[in-house]
Write an enzyme that holds these catalytic residues in place. Structure first.
Site, PDB file in Angstrom:
ATOM      1  CE1 TYR A  71      -3.018  -3.060   0.420  1.00 39.20           C
ATOM      2  CE2 TYR A  71      -3.344  -2.485   2.717  1.00 39.20           C
ATOM      3  CZ  TYR A  71      -3.603  -3.316   1.641  1.00 39.20           C
ATOM      4  OH  TYR A  71      -4.444  -4.390   1.790  1.00 39.20           O
ATOM      5  CG  HIS A 132      -0.928  -8.897   0.714  1.00 36.77           C
ATOM      6  ND1 HIS A 132      -0.595  -7.566   0.654  1.00 36.77           N
ATOM      7  CD2 HIS A 132      -2.279  -8.917   0.572  1.00 36.77           C
ATOM      8  CE1 HIS A 132      -1.666  -6.831   0.475  1.00 36.77           C
ATOM      9  NE2 HIS A 132      -2.714  -7.631   0.417  1.00 36.77           N
TER      10      HIS A 132
END
Length: 322
Positions: A71, A132
């Site tokens: 991010y 992730h």
């Protein structure tokens, strides 16, 4: 600047939500069941707005922040946490999760990458680091370059994360978007337990997600659900579902709040994303009411209805590899 407004200079921490609920992790740490996601909206990618969002959320009583390396907002999140602690929010109450992307999987790459996040965030430790995704079709890591299998790559990454946890870099480690057989691969190592699996969870997902949910419950793996409101662009669509409308009226709450409460009562943490302080406060108010068992079942049954097919579903087998 549009987006999240500045936090008033004289604003101090408000009380945490009454009747707050938690996910208890194998380490004994308590992860708040209501969190905020720092992804997938304009206010999650502007450093000033990210910093403001984190500070607003922590001062309003929230304590669970969900991020990820990919991010690109670690620094701003860390600054927001620093701002909050300077105003009186205890660091030990804050639970910060981040994730390592498949491009950085592999034993050596993980050992090299994750410790850098302490410098990026300015934190002395990270509360939880997740893998992730089990894999991504176009991901290129040290494993793919060396011809290491996907299973071995995940296991090598887990070994490195376990070692980093022992060194105190993070307090908990877990996974995201993992299927049961992929979690079993890590459990075979008999190293650190899987503390959490973060995956898509709402009233419209198919039975495949229920199988992941059940495996986590059976193995004492806490659950964090994303897309709790149906999907990144489908919050308004959820508000048109008759069952949800009628139940929201019954409990005198919004459909969004009803869906978040349903997830929490089912035993998951939720991480709706917002840069709006008003919405943050509304999301933290999910502990103020309780849905009856009969109404929980009515929401459960939406999965089998025709409306469920209208909501976005990310199939983990097709999206995240074998």
């Amino acid at each position: 600047m549009k987006g999240t407004p500045p936090v008033p200079d004289d604003m101090m921490p408000e009380p945490r939500p009454a009747n707050e609920m938690f996910q208890i992790l194998p380490s004994g740490d308590k992860m708040p069941s209501s969190g905020i996601g720092m992804c997938c909206r304009g206010t999650a990618y502007d450093d000033i707005l990210v910093r403001r969002s984190v500070l607003w959320y922590l001062l309003l009583g929230g304590r669970h922040i969900d991020g990820a390396h990919v991010y690109l907002n670690h620094k701003a999140i860390g600054l927001g946490i620093k701002d909050a602690t300077e105003r009186g929010v205890p660091r030990e109450e804050i639970f910060f999760t981040t994730k390592i992307f498949p491009n950085f999987f592999g034993y050596n790459s993980t050992l090299e990458t994750v410790p850098k996040w302490l410098d990026e965030t300015g934190l002395e430790y990270i509360d939880m680091v997740l893998m992730h995704a089990p894999d991504l079709p176009l991901a290129r890591s040290e494993c793919t370059k060396a011809g290491i299998s996907k299973k071995q790559c995940r296991q090598d990454t887990w070994k490195a994360l376990s070692e980093l946890k022992e060194k105190g870099i993070m307090r908990n480690i877990g996974v995201s978007n993992f299927l049961p057989h992929q979690m079993k691969e890590l459990q075979e190592l008999n190293m650190e337990p899987i503390a959490n699996n973060q995956f898509q969870w709402n009233a419209f997902v198919p039975g495949k997600q229920q199988a992941i949910f059940d495996y986590c419950v059976e193995n004492n793996i806490s659950i964090t659900g994303y897309y709790s409101l149906g999907g990144s662009l489908q919050k308004a669509q959820a508000s048109t579902v008759d069952t949800l409308q009628s139940l929201a009226e019954k409990y005198e709450v919004s459909v969004s709040k009803l869906m978040l409460r349903w997830s929490i009562q089912r035993g998951t943490a939720v991480i709706p994303g917002t840069g709006n302080p008003k919405h943050m406060k509304e999301n933290l108010d999910v502990y103020a009411f309780e849905i009856s068992p009969e109404d929980i079942q009515a929401i459960n049954d939406l999965r089998e209805s025709e409306i469920a097919s209208k909501f976005m579903y990310i199939d983990p087998e097709k999206t995240f590899g074998e």
